[in-house]
Design a protein around this motif. Structure first.
Motif, PDB file in Angstrom:
ATOM      1  N   PHE A   1      -2.573   0.683  -5.305  1.00 53.62           N
ATOM      2  CA  PHE A   1      -2.730  -0.741  -5.016  1.00 53.62           C
ATOM      3  C   PHE A   1      -4.100  -1.071  -4.426  1.00 53.62           C
ATOM      4  CE2 PHE A   1      -2.393  -4.285  -2.000  1.00 53.62           C
ATOM      5  CZ  PHE A   1      -2.017  -5.305  -2.857  1.00 53.62           C
ATOM      6  N   LEU A   2      -4.505  -0.355  -3.382  1.00 50.87           N
ATOM      7  CA  LEU A   2      -5.758  -0.682  -2.700  1.00 50.87           C
ATOM      8  C   LEU A   2      -6.965  -0.519  -3.620  1.00 50.87           C
ATOM      9  CD1 LEU A   2      -5.057   0.872   0.820  1.00 50.87           C
ATOM     10  CD2 LEU A   2      -4.802  -1.514   0.093  1.00 50.87           C
ATOM     11  N   SER A   3      -6.976   0.520  -4.439  1.00 53.35           N
ATOM     12  CA  SER A   3      -8.125   0.725  -5.326  1.00 53.35           C
ATOM     13  C   SER A   3      -8.120  -0.267  -6.496  1.00 53.35           C
ATOM     14  CB  SER A   3      -8.171   2.163  -5.841  1.00 53.35           C
ATOM     15  OG  SER A   3      -7.035   2.456  -6.618  1.00 53.35           O
ATOM     16  N   ARG A   4      -6.937  -0.754  -6.886  1.00 51.74           N
ATOM     17  CA  ARG A   4      -6.867  -1.737  -7.979  1.00 51.74           C
ATOM     18  C   ARG A   4      -7.263  -3.133  -7.528  1.00 51.74           C
ATOM     19  NH1 ARG A   4      -2.128  -3.053 -10.041  1.00 51.74           N
ATOM     20  NH2 ARG A   4      -0.957  -2.174  -8.331  1.00 51.74           N
ATOM     21  N   VAL A   5      -7.024  -3.447  -6.250  1.00 54.81           N
ATOM     22  CA  VAL A   5      -7.218  -4.808  -5.754  1.00 54.81           C
ATOM     23  C   VAL A   5      -8.572  -5.001  -5.059  1.00 54.81           C
ATOM     24  CG1 VAL A   5      -6.315  -6.523  -4.118  1.00 54.81           C
ATOM     25  CG2 VAL A   5      -4.743  -5.211  -5.547  1.00 54.81           C
ATOM     26  N   PHE A   6      -9.031  -3.992  -4.345  1.00 59.47           N
ATOM     27  CA  PHE A   6     -10.221  -4.155  -3.515  1.00 59.47           C
ATOM     28  C   PHE A   6     -11.411  -3.393  -4.082  1.00 59.47           C
ATOM     29  CE2 PHE A   6      -6.520  -4.796  -0.838  1.00 59.47           C
ATOM     30  CZ  PHE A   6      -6.810  -6.038  -0.304  1.00 59.47           C
ATOM     31  N   THR A   7     -12.608  -3.962  -3.864  1.00 58.98           N
ATOM     32  CA  THR A   7     -13.830  -3.306  -4.333  1.00 58.98           C
ATOM     33  C   THR A   7     -14.097  -2.061  -3.488  1.00 58.98           C
ATOM     34  OG1 THR A   7     -15.299  -4.523  -2.836  1.00 58.98           O
ATOM     35  CG2 THR A   7     -14.831  -5.533  -5.002  1.00 58.98           C
ATOM     36  N   GLU A   8     -14.956  -1.209  -3.993  1.00 63.59           N
ATOM     37  CA  GLU A   8     -15.330   0.005  -3.269  1.00 63.59           C
ATOM     38  C   GLU A   8     -15.925  -0.345  -1.903  1.00 63.59           C
ATOM     39  OE1 GLU A   8     -18.426   3.627  -4.030  1.00 63.59           O
ATOM     40  OE2 GLU A   8     -17.261   2.910  -5.752  1.00 63.59           O
ATOM     41  N   GLU A   9     -16.748  -1.398  -1.849  1.00 68.70           N
ATOM     42  CA  GLU A   9     -17.357  -1.810  -0.582  1.00 68.70           C
ATOM     43  C   GLU A   9     -16.299  -2.297   0.410  1.00 68.70           C
ATOM     44  OE1 GLU A   9     -18.371  -2.977  -3.640  1.00 68.70           O
ATOM     45  OE2 GLU A   9     -20.187  -1.746  -3.790  1.00 68.70           O
ATOM     46  N   GLU A  10     -15.327  -3.069  -0.090  1.00 71.32           N
ATOM     47  CA  GLU A  10     -14.258  -3.542   0.793  1.00 71.32           C
ATOM     48  C   GLU A  10     -13.442  -2.368   1.334  1.00 71.32           C
ATOM     49  OE1 GLU A  10     -12.764  -7.878  -0.616  1.00 71.32           O
ATOM     50  OE2 GLU A  10     -12.596  -6.298  -2.148  1.00 71.32           O
TER      51      GLU A  10
ATOM     52  N   GLY B   1       7.625 -20.892  -3.905  1.00 76.52           N
ATOM     53  CA  GLY B   1       7.295 -20.696  -5.308  1.00 76.52           C
ATOM     54  C   GLY B   1       6.344 -19.532  -5.513  1.00 76.52           C
ATOM     55  N   GLU B   2       5.898 -18.885  -4.416  1.00 68.84           N
ATOM     56  CA  GLU B   2       5.008 -17.750  -4.555  1.00 68.84           C
ATOM     57  C   GLU B   2       5.820 -16.485  -4.747  1.00 68.84           C
ATOM     58  OE1 GLU B   2       2.465 -17.579  -1.184  1.00 68.84           O
ATOM     59  OE2 GLU B   2       1.420 -19.410  -1.717  1.00 68.84           O
ATOM     60  N   LEU B   3       5.269 -15.555  -5.483  1.00 70.35           N
ATOM     61  CA  LEU B   3       5.908 -14.275  -5.687  1.00 70.35           C
ATOM     62  C   LEU B   3       5.585 -13.356  -4.532  1.00 70.35           C
ATOM     63  CD1 LEU B   3       4.985 -13.748  -9.426  1.00 70.35           C
ATOM     64  CD2 LEU B   3       7.190 -14.439  -8.509  1.00 70.35           C
ATOM     65  N   PRO B   4       6.420 -12.370  -4.251  1.00 69.13           N
ATOM     66  CA  PRO B   4       6.058 -11.366  -3.264  1.00 69.13           C
ATOM     67  C   PRO B   4       4.746 -10.721  -3.689  1.00 69.13           C
ATOM     68  CG  PRO B   4       8.363 -11.152  -3.881  1.00 69.13           C
ATOM     69  CD  PRO B   4       7.733 -12.162  -4.798  1.00 69.13           C
ATOM     70  N   LEU B   5       4.014 -10.159  -2.723  1.00 70.84           N
ATOM     71  CA  LEU B   5       2.683  -9.616  -2.977  1.00 70.84           C
ATOM     72  C   LEU B   5       2.656  -8.674  -4.150  1.00 70.84           C
ATOM     73  CD1 LEU B   5      -0.236  -9.395  -2.108  1.00 70.84           C
ATOM     74  CD2 LEU B   5       0.445  -7.602  -0.518  1.00 70.84           C
ATOM     75  N   ALA B   6       3.558  -7.705  -4.202  1.00 73.42           N
ATOM     76  CA  ALA B   6       3.531  -6.721  -5.299  1.00 73.42           C
ATOM     77  C   ALA B   6       3.800  -7.405  -6.631  1.00 73.42           C
ATOM     78  CB  ALA B   6       4.565  -5.632  -5.052  1.00 73.42           C
ATOM     79  N   GLU B   7       4.714  -8.381  -6.659  1.00 76.14           N
ATOM     80  CA  GLU B   7       5.001  -9.071  -7.917  1.00 76.14           C
ATOM     81  C   GLU B   7       3.833  -9.926  -8.356  1.00 76.14           C
ATOM     82  OE1 GLU B   7       9.763  -9.394  -7.088  1.00 76.14           O
ATOM     83  OE2 GLU B   7       8.646 -11.197  -7.483  1.00 76.14           O
ATOM     84  N   SER B   8       3.125 -10.518  -7.392  1.00 77.67           N
ATOM     85  CA  SER B   8       1.996 -11.364  -7.768  1.00 77.67           C
ATOM     86  C   SER B   8       0.850 -10.532  -8.306  1.00 77.67           C
ATOM     87  CB  SER B   8       1.526 -12.203  -6.585  1.00 77.67           C
ATOM     88  OG  SER B   8       0.927 -11.388  -5.607  1.00 77.67           O
ATOM     89  N   MET B   9       0.883  -9.236  -8.044  1.00 71.36           N
ATOM     90  CA  MET B   9      -0.157  -8.342  -8.527  1.00 71.36           C
ATOM     91  C   MET B   9       0.230  -7.719  -9.859  1.00 71.36           C
ATOM     92  SD  MET B   9      -2.174  -8.946  -6.167  1.00 71.36           S
ATOM     93  CE  MET B   9      -3.354  -8.076  -7.120  1.00 71.36           C
ATOM     94  N   GLY B  10       1.309  -8.195 -10.464  1.00 71.15           N
ATOM     95  CA  GLY B  10       1.727  -7.702 -11.770  1.00 71.15           C
ATOM     96  C   GLY B  10       2.549  -6.435 -11.677  1.00 71.15           C
ATOM     97  N   GLU B  11       3.130  -6.195 -10.504  1.00 65.68           N
ATOM     98  CA  GLU B  11       3.909  -4.970 -10.313  1.00 65.68           C
ATOM     99  C   GLU B  11       5.374  -5.221 -10.618  1.00 65.68           C
ATOM    100  OE1 GLU B  11       0.856  -2.551  -9.027  1.00 65.68           O
ATOM    101  OE2 GLU B  11       2.684  -2.037  -8.040  1.00 65.68           O
TER     102      GLU B  11
ATOM    103  N   GLU C   1      -4.909  -4.353   8.500  1.00 59.60           N
ATOM    104  CA  GLU C   1      -5.163  -5.707   8.976  1.00 59.60           C
ATOM    105  C   GLU C   1      -6.384  -6.291   8.254  1.00 59.60           C
ATOM    106  OE1 GLU C   1      -5.520  -5.813  13.237  1.00 59.60           O
ATOM    107  OE2 GLU C   1      -3.559  -4.862  13.508  1.00 59.60           O
ATOM    108  N   HIS C   2      -7.391  -5.469   8.044  1.00 58.89           N
ATOM    109  CA  HIS C   2      -8.609  -5.918   7.375  1.00 58.89           C
ATOM    110  C   HIS C   2      -8.383  -6.107   5.870  1.00 58.89           C
ATOM    111  CE1 HIS C   2     -11.164  -5.570  10.937  1.00 58.89           C
ATOM    112  NE2 HIS C   2     -10.339  -4.583  11.265  1.00 58.89           N
ATOM    113  N   TYR C   3      -7.576  -5.222   5.273  1.00 57.66           N
ATOM    114  CA  TYR C   3      -7.219  -5.423   3.866  1.00 57.66           C
ATOM    115  C   TYR C   3      -6.478  -6.752   3.696  1.00 57.66           C
ATOM    116  CZ  TYR C   3      -8.377  -0.652   2.270  1.00 57.66           C
ATOM    117  OH  TYR C   3      -9.021   0.498   1.917  1.00 57.66           O
TER     118      TYR C   3
ATOM    119  N   ALA D   1       0.830  -1.212   0.000  1.00 59.13           N
ATOM    120  CA  ALA D   1       0.000   0.000   0.000  1.00 59.13           C
ATOM    121  C   ALA D   1       0.864   1.261   0.000  1.00 59.13           C
ATOM    122  CB  ALA D   1      -0.934  -0.001   1.206  1.00 59.13           C
ATOM    123  N   THR D   2       2.022   1.208   0.669  1.00 61.69           N
ATOM    124  CA  THR D   2       2.920   2.359   0.737  1.00 61.69           C
ATOM    125  C   THR D   2       3.657   2.564  -0.583  1.00 61.69           C
ATOM    126  OG1 THR D   2       3.209   2.030   3.107  1.00 61.69           O
ATOM    127  CG2 THR D   2       4.880   3.365   1.976  1.00 61.69           C
ATOM    128  N   ARG D   3       4.179   1.488  -1.156  1.00 60.60           N
ATOM    129  CA  ARG D   3       4.979   1.580  -2.384  1.00 60.60           C
ATOM    130  C   ARG D   3       4.147   1.904  -3.618  1.00 60.60           C
ATOM    131  NH1 ARG D   3       8.676  -3.769  -1.476  1.00 60.60           N
ATOM    132  NH2 ARG D   3       9.944  -2.924   0.204  1.00 60.60           N
TER     133      ARG D   3
END
Length: 189
Positions: free
Chosen positions: A26-35, A179-189, A47-49, A20-22
């Motif tokens: 990120f938050l608007s691309r990944v989470f719905t408006e309601e979330e 075998g998992e990518l870091p969070l930002a990389e898994s999001m196509g960053e 924590e909730h995100y 979220a900082t970098r």
């Protein structure tokens, strides 16, 4: 065909904070408006995100797909039912895959601490879903079905406790390779 898929995911809160900082979008691309509205109304939004991101992963594991077969990041989200419990909301390709596989419901459980968020998901077809039928036999069947579901939840909690114990004991040890990518990389960053 009776089918119940189980998915579990854990995410360190610090990874969500870094993403979220970098990456301000990120938050608007990944989470719905309601979330986002829900998370931002909480005392510790990240924590909730993180719990909602873990829920996406757990649900997709329960469906047996992960982020493949054309499933997008917002095709799974987390809402609340009338009692305030978290519910998995499937849209787009995730809803199509669930329908193709006869999955009628995805039960969801979220947990979090200040360090980690954990999500458990169980995808159920009508054959394994607890039923409400009339009569004493139906009532006994329902009770047995709930006992079976409780045993699945108990097993997931035991697994979660083991994961938490492992994380508590690791300290500064290196993370095992998954075998998992870091969070930002898994999001196509």
């Amino acid at each position: 065909m009776a089918r119940a898929g189980v998915g579990v995911d854990i995410l360190e809160i610090s990874r969500m904070e870094r993403a979220a900082t970098r990456h301000p979008s990120f938050l608007s691309r990944v989470f719905t408006e309601e979330e986002r509205a829900y998370c931002e109304s909480c005392a510790r939004p990240l924590e909730h995100y993180a719990a909602r991101f873990a829920a996406r992963e757990a649900v997709l594991k329960a469906l047996g797909t992960g982020f493949s077969e054309g499933i997008g990041i917002k095709d799974v989200s987390v809402g609340k039912d009338q009692r305030g419990r978290p519910v998995a909301i499937l849209a787009g390709r995730a809803a199509e895959v669930a329908s193709e596989r006869g999955i009628q419901e995805v039960a969801l459980s979220l947990s979090r601490t200040h360090e980690v968020a954990v999500a458990n998901a169980v995808a159920m077809t009508p054959d394994v879903r607890p039923r409400r039928d009339e009569g004493n036999d139906a009532q006994r069947e329902m009770q047995a079905s709930f006992r079976e579901a409780r045993s699945v939840i108990d097993e997931l909690e035991r697994l979660q406790d083991g994961i938490m114990d492992t994380l508590d004991g690791e300290g500064d040890a290196e993370e095992p390779e998954t075998g998992e990518l870091p969070l930002a990389e898994s999001m196509g960053e």
